[in-house]
Design a protein around this motif. Structure first.
Motif, short mmCIF file in Angstrom:
data_model
loop_
_atom_site.label_atom_id
_atom_site.label_comp_id
_atom_site.label_asym_id
_atom_site.label_seq_id
_atom_site.Cartn_x
_atom_site.Cartn_y
_atom_site.Cartn_z
N ARG A 224 32.39 48.01 32.16
CA ARG A 224 33.53 47.10 32.19
C ARG A 224 33.57 46.25 30.92
N PHE A 225 34.77 46.08 30.41
CA PHE A 225 34.96 45.34 29.17
C PHE A 225 35.54 43.96 29.46
N LEU B 130 36.30 53.82 32.60
CA LEU B 130 36.15 52.56 31.88
C LEU B 130 37.00 51.53 32.61
N GLU B 131 36.48 50.31 32.74
CA GLU B 131 37.14 49.29 33.56
C GLU B 131 37.60 48.12 32.69
N PHE B 132 38.88 47.75 32.86
CA PHE B 132 39.47 46.67 32.09
C PHE B 132 39.94 45.53 32.98
N SER B 133 39.43 45.47 34.19
CA SER B 133 39.62 44.37 35.12
C SER B 133 38.52 44.47 36.16
N LYS B 134 38.14 43.35 36.73
CA LYS B 134 37.09 43.37 37.73
C LYS B 134 37.64 43.42 39.14
N LEU B 135 38.97 43.49 39.29
CA LEU B 135 39.60 43.45 40.61
C LEU B 135 39.99 44.84 41.09
N GLY B 136 39.48 45.22 42.25
CA GLY B 136 39.92 46.43 42.94
C GLY B 136 40.02 47.64 42.05
N TYR B 137 41.21 48.26 42.06
CA TYR B 137 41.41 49.44 41.21
C TYR B 137 42.38 49.15 40.07
#
Length: 480
Positions: free
Chosen positions: A301-302, A250-257
């Motif tokens: 992504r949230f 689950l992704e909580f930022s759109k940048l890199g890792y």
């Protein structure tokens, strides 16, 4: 019929693809078998280690290891991950937490942001949230002087967090790393860039493997970020929103890792994967491949993002870095659990839930849209509203032209229709948007309704509905 050159070429290409596929399957099988072995061994090691919480004083830990180095062969060396990391400071507690926050830090040529990042993690969390969290910092530089100095600063500023088991500081010695020079120059990167990104992959392999078992979930950050208020509570809500749907990341930022969340049970496999392919590509590429190999094809992504990149200068050669996440919010909405209802016809898979879930989707309703149509949020429990934001339309199209925003104290179901009763009108949408801060209501409410007040000929998109509650607002303000 004789084969043409094109036919022969296609066959060769097909053969190469099959060979590559078999190779990947072999490597993945190796990772799975190795992870199973490590999982069994970890269970044997963890039980005696956790019988008693221990405080390791940083001043007594030598910065030069006397252990035998691991084999240079990456496959054999991958078995050394679990014993390669030393705890420099902190208390490992017996009870498992909800979330581990992992970050790796190296000596920077210009500014350092590590202490600021740690302060953001702790200050943006309530004491209740911190009791469910452990932060693991890998000091990943080979400069022992920098490691000691940074460790001193951390102990001086965060001694309480260390003693309470909310912060752990770890280190892996240089001789435990695989070769970092003379590596493959994939993507035509310069040799120094290849060395930097390859070492970074190994750093994260050590960090991820150490973190397995500390908590139910693990989130990866960089050492130069700001956090939103109550990010753990937001993460918990988003995990719950997934229900039984399978996911790997689950992704909580759109940048890199930054802001990539994993289940702890997947961390041993992730550590092996990062280690085995450390010289192949940058870390963010490997993380995407790991997700797809475990059968999650699309990113989840949230929004809004919970973490913001703040570093001005890169850790690689100190170059200027302008990366910013424009989806970041310092104070994200609470959006308490609720059921969503509407009598507007739904277009394809753009369900009403998409407007409230704070993900990347949105609700898309079809004509006819008539006066009296509604979009209703029925909270599971009464809430005291503090701030409401409603956004409709996308790129200036499909706005909701005329509608009132109402709240009610009761919910009444009549057949397929859901009514919000005991209403109080807060206001009307202006150019498809509505925002009200410091909502002034004497009582808690059970529902929030958008009621259409005039027919419209165009479709409607409800892009985002965000709700902040007074209770959560008060809880988040009780930070350290």
């Amino acid at each position: 019929m004789a084969e043409t050159r094109a036919d022969v070429g296609n066959k060769r290409l097909f053969g190469m693809r099959c060979h590559f596929k078999r190779a990947v399957q072999t490597v993945v099988s190796l990772i799975i078998l190795t992870s199973a072995y490590i999982f069994i061994r970890r269970a044997q090691w963890t039980e005696p280690m956790f019988q008693e919480a221990r405080w390791i004083k940083y001043s007594t830990v030598p910065l030069n290891s006397s252990r035998e180095p691991c084999p240079q062969d990456t496959v054999k060396n991958s078995l050394c991950l679990s014993i390669s990391v030393r705890l420099l400071a902190g208390t490992i507690l017996s009870e498992q937490r909800f979330l581990t926050v992992g970050l790796s830090s190296v000596k920077r040529k210009k500014e350092s942001y590590l202490l600021s990042t740690l302060n953001s993690i702790f200050s943006q969390s309530s004491e209740k949230e911190l009791s469910q969290m452990v932060v693991v910092v890998l000091l990943a530089d080979f400069d022992s002087g920098w490691v000691q100095e940074t460790l001193n600063n951390i102990v001086q500023q965060f001694s309480t967090r260390l003693s309470q088991g909310q912060l752990l500081v770890i280190h892996a010695d240089q001789e435990l790393y695989p070769p970092l020079t003379g590596l493959k120059r994939n993507f035509n990167d310069a040799p120094d860039r290849v060395t930097f990104r390859s070492k970074q992959n190994v750093d994260y392999a050590f960090l991820v493997d150490f973190s397995a078992g500390l908590s139910q979930y693990y989130i990866m950050l960089e050492d130069d970020v700001d956090c939103s208020k109550g990010f753990l509570t937001s993460i918990r809500g988003h995990i719950k929103s997934q229900g039984s749907s399978p996911w790997v990341t689950l992704e909580f930022s759109k940048l890199g890792y930054i802001g990539k969340l994993y289940r702890s049970m997947d961390l041993p496999q992730l550590a092996q994967f990062l280690y085995l392919f450390y010289q192949e590509m940058p870390c963010d590429f490997l993380l995407s491949h790991f997700r797809t190999l475990l059968m999650q094809d699309k990113s989840i992504r949230f929004r809004p993002s919970l973490f913001q990149h703040t570093g001005t200068y890169s850790s690689f050669q100190g170059t200027h870095n302008r990366l910013k996440d424009d989806d970041f919010q310092q104070d994200p909405a609470d959006n308490p659990p609720a059921d969503i209802h509407t009598d507007i016809k739904v277009f394809e898979k753009h369900s009403p839930d998409e407007a409230y879930s704070q993900g990347a989707g949105y609700f898309w309703g079809m004509v006819p849209i008539k006066k009296g149509n509604y979009f209703l949020i029925a909270f599971h429990e009464p809430v005291v509203l503090f701030h409401i934001l409603i956004q409709t339309g996308l790129d200036g199209k499909d706005l909701l032209d005329s509608a009132d925003v109402e709240v009610g104290e009761m919910i009444l179901k009549t057949g397929s229709r859901v009514e919000c009763t005991g209403n109080h009108i807060l206001g009307s949408l202006q150019e498809g948007q509505f925002e009200q801060n410091h909502v002034k209501l004497n009582n808690s409410v059970l529902c929030l309704r958008i009621r259409v007040t005039a027919d419209q000929s165009n479709w409607v998109i409800i892009k985002n509905i965000q709700v902040w509650t007074a209770e959560k607002k008060g809880e988040k303000s009780q930070t350290v």
